[in-house]
Write an enzyme that holds these catalytic residues in place. Structure first.
Site, mmCIF file in Angstrom:
data_model
loop_
_atom_site.group_PDB
_atom_site.id
_atom_site.type_symbol
_atom_site.label_atom_id
_atom_site.label_comp_id
_atom_site.label_asym_id
_atom_site.label_seq_id
_atom_site.Cartn_x
_atom_site.Cartn_y
_atom_site.Cartn_z
ATOM 1 C CB SER A 140 59.215 31.375 31.527
ATOM 2 O OG SER A 140 59.044 30.394 30.521
ATOM 3 C CE1 TYR A 154 56.390 35.221 28.683
ATOM 4 C CE2 TYR A 154 57.682 33.279 28.113
ATOM 5 C CZ TYR A 154 56.719 33.899 28.899
ATOM 6 O OH TYR A 154 56.108 33.183 29.909
HETATM 7 P P1 NAI Z 1 47.226 34.066 33.235
HETATM 8 O O1 NAI Z 1 46.968 35.008 32.126
HETATM 9 O O2 NAI Z 1 46.234 33.006 33.515
HETATM 10 O O3 NAI Z 1 47.515 34.890 34.581
HETATM 11 C C1 NAI Z 1 48.274 36.071 34.544
HETATM 12 C C2 NAI Z 1 47.569 37.145 35.364
HETATM 13 O O4 NAI Z 1 48.378 38.321 35.311
HETATM 14 C C3 NAI Z 1 46.198 37.517 34.820
HETATM 15 O O5 NAI Z 1 45.224 37.479 35.848
HETATM 16 C C4 NAI Z 1 46.376 38.930 34.280
HETATM 17 O O6 NAI Z 1 45.218 39.727 34.428
HETATM 18 C C5 NAI Z 1 47.518 39.434 35.150
HETATM 19 N N1 NAI Z 1 48.253 40.547 34.538
HETATM 20 C C6 NAI Z 1 48.699 40.667 33.259
HETATM 21 N N2 NAI Z 1 49.289 41.861 33.079
HETATM 22 C C7 NAI Z 1 49.223 42.498 34.280
HETATM 23 C C8 NAI Z 1 49.686 43.759 34.740
HETATM 24 N N3 NAI Z 1 50.284 44.645 33.906
HETATM 25 N N4 NAI Z 1 49.504 44.091 36.033
HETATM 26 C C9 NAI Z 1 48.866 43.232 36.877
HETATM 27 N N5 NAI Z 1 48.393 42.030 36.498
HETATM 28 C C10 NAI Z 1 48.575 41.670 35.208
HETATM 29 O O7 NAI Z 1 48.650 33.429 32.888
HETATM 30 P P2 NAI Z 1 49.633 32.457 33.715
HETATM 31 O O8 NAI Z 1 50.032 31.417 32.760
HETATM 32 O O9 NAI Z 1 49.056 32.072 35.004
HETATM 33 O O10 NAI Z 1 50.874 33.435 33.905
HETATM 34 C C11 NAI Z 1 51.458 33.736 35.156
HETATM 35 C C12 NAI Z 1 52.942 33.917 34.961
HETATM 36 O O11 NAI Z 1 53.518 32.646 34.618
HETATM 37 C C13 NAI Z 1 53.340 34.884 33.842
HETATM 38 O O12 NAI Z 1 54.424 35.676 34.300
HETATM 39 C C14 NAI Z 1 53.774 33.958 32.714
HETATM 40 O O13 NAI Z 1 54.712 34.570 31.855
HETATM 41 C C15 NAI Z 1 54.377 32.816 33.502
HETATM 42 N N6 NAI Z 1 54.472 31.548 32.776
HETATM 43 C C16 NAI Z 1 53.349 30.852 32.420
HETATM 44 C C17 NAI Z 1 53.461 29.631 31.774
HETATM 45 C C18 NAI Z 1 52.288 28.800 31.404
HETATM 46 O O14 NAI Z 1 52.439 27.770 30.706
HETATM 47 N N7 NAI Z 1 51.074 29.144 31.823
HETATM 48 C C19 NAI Z 1 54.790 29.046 31.441
HETATM 49 C C20 NAI Z 1 55.896 29.878 31.896
HETATM 50 C C21 NAI Z 1 55.730 31.070 32.533
#
Ligand code: NAI
Length: 270
Positions: A140, A154
Site C-alpha cells: 500500500s 496496517y
Molecule cells: P477487496 O476486499 O475488494 O479484495 C480483497 C480480497 O481479498 C477479497 O476478495 C477477500 O475475500 C480476499 N481476502 C481477504 N482475506 C483473505 C484471506 N485470509 N485469504 C484469502 N483471501 C482473502 O479489497 P482490495 O482493496 O481490492 O484489496 C486488495 C489489496 O490491496 C489488499 O492487500 C489491500 O490492503 C490493498 N490495498 C487496497 C487499497 C484500496 O484503496 N482499495 C489501497 C492500498 C492497498
C-alpha cells in the site's frame, strides 16, 4: 517479463477489487488465471461470469497446508505458475495501536504480511529454479509513508511487505525472476465491507474512531481495471515499485525530509 511468454498467473484475493482487476488485465494478455480467495461466494460469482481461462480455488492465505492444495489444483489446470500475485488483504482498524486488541494486531499481520510470505514460500523456490517468472506483492502507499493515525498496524504490515519485496528482488534477480511491490492509493473495492465481514474483531470496538473515511471515499477511488493494467505494465517493465497514484510521491518525500532533518540534528556537534 515478456507477458506474451507467460501462460499462468495465480492471484490471491482475486475475487474482488484490485486482485480481480489484475486477474482480468493478465487474462487480456492471453494468460490463464487462477483466482484464490477466502470468499467462496464471490469466487463462484466471478468464475461463473468469466470464461475457461479462469480457475477458482478456495484459499485462506494464512493456511500453509491449503496453499499446497491450491497450488496443486492450479498446476493441474494450467501448468506451472509464471506470475504470482500475493494480493489478498484486509484494511486498517482505526484504533490507536496502544488500544488495539492484540488479537486484531495478530490478524492484520497474519493476513497482510504472513499471507504474502506464505505465497512466496509455496511457489518461490520452484519459480527461482525455472526462471522467467515474476512475483507481485501488494502492499500500500501506507507502506511507503508514515505517521497516519489509526493505521499503525496496517502500515506495519504493509511496510514489511515493501521490505520483503525489496529484499526478494535482489535475491531473485540473478535467477531471472522479477519482484515488484504494488503500492496502491485509493482504489474502488470492497475492502471496507470485506474487512468488516472477514476481519471480525478488526473492525469491532473502534471507540468512535473515524474508520468510515475509507468507506466514504473508496467509492471514488481509481477503477480497479486501471490498477490492473498498471500492474500488467509493471510486470512487463519489471518495475520495483508499482505506484498507482503519482501524487503520493509528495508524501514519500515528506517522510524523507523528516529523516534528513533528524540526521542533521543527530550529526550536529552540539
Ligand atoms: P477487496 O476486499 O475488494 O479484495 C480483497 C480480497 O481479498 C477479497 O476478495 C477477500 O475475500 C480476499 N481476502 C481477504 N482475506 C483473505 C484471506 N485470509 N485469504 C484469502 N483471501 C482473502 O479489497 P482490495 O482493496 O481490492 O484489496 C486488495 C489489496 O490491496 C489488499 O492487500 C489491500 O490492503 C490493498 N490495498 C487496497 C487499497 C484500496 O484503496 N482499495 C489501497 C492500498 C492497498
Amino acid at each position: 517479463m515478456d507477458l506474451s511468454a507467460a501462460r499462468h498467473a495465480f492471484v490471491t484475493g482475486g475475487a474482488s477489487g484490485i486482485g480481480l482487476g489484475i486477474a482480468d488485465a493478465l487474462a487480456r494478455h492471453g494468460i490463464s488465471v487462477t483466482i484464490a480467495d477466502i470468499n467462496e461466494e464471490s469466487l463462484d460469482a466471478v468464475i461463473g461470469s468469466r470464461g475457461s481461462g479462469y480457475l477458482g480455488v478456495a484459499l485462506d492465505v494464512r493456511d500453509r497446508e491449503a496453499w499446497k492444495v491450491a497450488k496443486a489444483r492450479a498446476e493441474t489446470a494450467f501448468g506451472s505458475v509464471d506470475i504470482l500475485v500475493n494480493n489478498a488483504g484486509i484494511g486498517f482498524n482505526g484504533c490507536d495501536v496502544v488500544d488495539m486488541d492484540p488479537a486484531t494486531f495478530d490478524m492484520l499481520i497474519a493476513i497482510d504480511l504472513i499471507g504474502v510470505f506464505n505465497g512466496v514460500a509455496c511457489f518461490g523456490s520452484e519459480m527461482r529454479a525455472r526462471g522467467g517468472a515474476h512475483i507481485v506483492n501488494t502492499a500500500s502507499v501506507m507502506g511507503l509513508i508514515s505517521g497516519t493515525g489509526g493505521r499503525s498496524a496496517y502500515s506495519a504490515a504493509k511496510s514489511a511487505v515493501v521490505a520483503l519485496s525489496e529484499g526478494m528482488r535482489s535475491e531473485m534477480e540473478p535467477h531471472n525472476v522479477g519482484v515488484s511491490v504494488l503500492c496502491p492509493g485509493l482504489v474502488t473495492s470492497n475492502l471496507d465491507q470485506n474487512t468488516a465481514t472477514l476481519g471480525g474483531h478488526v473492525r469491532e470496538n473502534i471507540q468512535g474512531k473515524d474508520i468510515d473515511h475509507g468507506r466514504g471515499t473508496r467509492a471514488h477511488g481509481m477503477d480497479p481495471a486501471t490498477a490492473g493494467d498498471q500492474v500488467a505494465r509493471g510486470i512487463a517493465h519489471n518495475l520495483p515499485y508499482i505506484i498507482t497514484h503519482p501524487h503520493y510521491l509528495g508524501n514519500i518525500e515528506t517522510r524523507m525530509d523528516a529523516i534528513r532533518a533528524s540526521v542533521e540534528v543527530t550529526s550536529s556537534p552540539s
